[in-house]
Design a protein around this motif. Structure first.
Motif, mmCIF file in Angstrom:
data_model
loop_
_atom_site.group_PDB
_atom_site.id
_atom_site.type_symbol
_atom_site.label_atom_id
_atom_site.label_comp_id
_atom_site.label_asym_id
_atom_site.label_seq_id
_atom_site.Cartn_x
_atom_site.Cartn_y
_atom_site.Cartn_z
ATOM 1 N N GLN A 130 22.662 58.874 49.117
ATOM 2 C CA GLN A 130 22.819 58.636 47.685
ATOM 3 C C GLN A 130 24.295 58.478 47.326
ATOM 4 O O GLN A 130 25.094 59.353 47.605
ATOM 5 N N PRO A 131 24.684 57.351 46.699
ATOM 6 C CA PRO A 131 26.066 57.224 46.266
ATOM 7 C C PRO A 131 26.343 58.153 45.082
ATOM 8 O O PRO A 131 25.416 58.590 44.401
ATOM 9 N N LYS A 132 27.617 58.444 44.847
ATOM 10 C CA LYS A 132 27.982 59.332 43.747
ATOM 11 C C LYS A 132 27.613 58.720 42.404
ATOM 12 O O LYS A 132 27.222 59.405 41.496
ATOM 13 N N SER A 133 27.773 57.404 42.270
ATOM 14 C CA SER A 133 27.338 56.711 41.066
ATOM 15 C C SER A 133 26.858 55.318 41.461
ATOM 16 O O SER A 133 27.172 54.824 42.541
ATOM 17 N N ASP A 134 26.112 54.705 40.562
ATOM 18 C CA ASP A 134 25.590 53.374 40.858
ATOM 19 C C ASP A 134 26.710 52.339 40.960
ATOM 20 O O ASP A 134 26.629 51.407 41.737
ATOM 21 N N TRP A 135 27.780 52.501 40.158
ATOM 22 C CA TRP A 135 28.892 51.554 40.225
ATOM 23 C C TRP A 135 29.617 51.657 41.562
ATOM 24 O O TRP A 135 30.189 50.694 42.041
ATOM 25 N N GLU A 136 29.603 52.839 42.190
ATOM 26 C CA GLU A 136 30.213 52.966 43.517
ATOM 27 C C GLU A 136 29.447 52.143 44.539
ATOM 28 O O GLU A 136 30.035 51.599 45.465
ATOM 29 N N ALA A 137 28.137 52.031 44.375
ATOM 30 C CA ALA A 137 27.330 51.206 45.273
ATOM 31 C C ALA A 137 27.704 49.731 45.111
ATOM 32 O O ALA A 137 27.696 48.978 46.074
ATOM 33 N N LYS A 172 29.483 41.580 41.972
ATOM 34 C CA LYS A 172 30.156 42.365 40.925
ATOM 35 C C LYS A 172 30.151 41.610 39.598
ATOM 36 O O LYS A 172 29.904 42.194 38.542
ATOM 37 N N ARG A 177 30.662 48.640 44.201
ATOM 38 C CA ARG A 177 32.067 48.465 44.584
ATOM 39 C C ARG A 177 32.234 47.773 45.932
ATOM 40 O O ARG A 177 33.157 46.983 46.114
ATOM 41 N N ASP A 178 31.361 48.026 46.880
ATOM 42 C CA ASP A 178 31.490 47.454 48.218
ATOM 43 C C ASP A 178 30.820 46.088 48.366
ATOM 44 O O ASP A 178 30.841 45.514 49.454
#
Length: 88
Positions: free
Chosen positions: A12-19, A28, A21-22
């Motif tokens: 699980q990523p810390k937030s959806d926007w972090e997912a 994006k 980011r890559d």
């Protein structure tokens, strides 16, 4: 904590926007356009982002893979899908 809980916590990523980011820049851009619009079809996204339809399709697939976009069939035209962003 069990092994399965540890694995799912790591997945699980810390937030959806972090997912997001890559992901590639096109993904994006599509995510940002969907953030400002409730729901759009692939052709509307292509028009808004000025990206080719094929690039928009690739971006949507990548966004669906990380679970931040939801696709549903359009009520007005069942041949089309309507995309919404699932990030709060």
């Amino acid at each position: 904590m069990s092994t399965t809980e540890a694995v799912s916590a790591e997945a699980q990523p810390k937030s959806d926007w972090e997912a997001v980011r890559d992901l590639p820049p096109s993904a994006k851009l599509v995510a940002k356009v969907l953030e400002y619009n409730d729901q759009l079809t692939q052709s509307q996204l292509a028009e808004e982002t000025l990206l080719p339809g094929r690039t928009v399709r690739y971006a949507l697939n990548r966004l669906e893979e990380v679970g931040v976009v939801d696709a549903r069939f359009s009520f007005t035209d069942a041949r089309k899908r309507v995309y919404t962003l699932q990030i709060e």
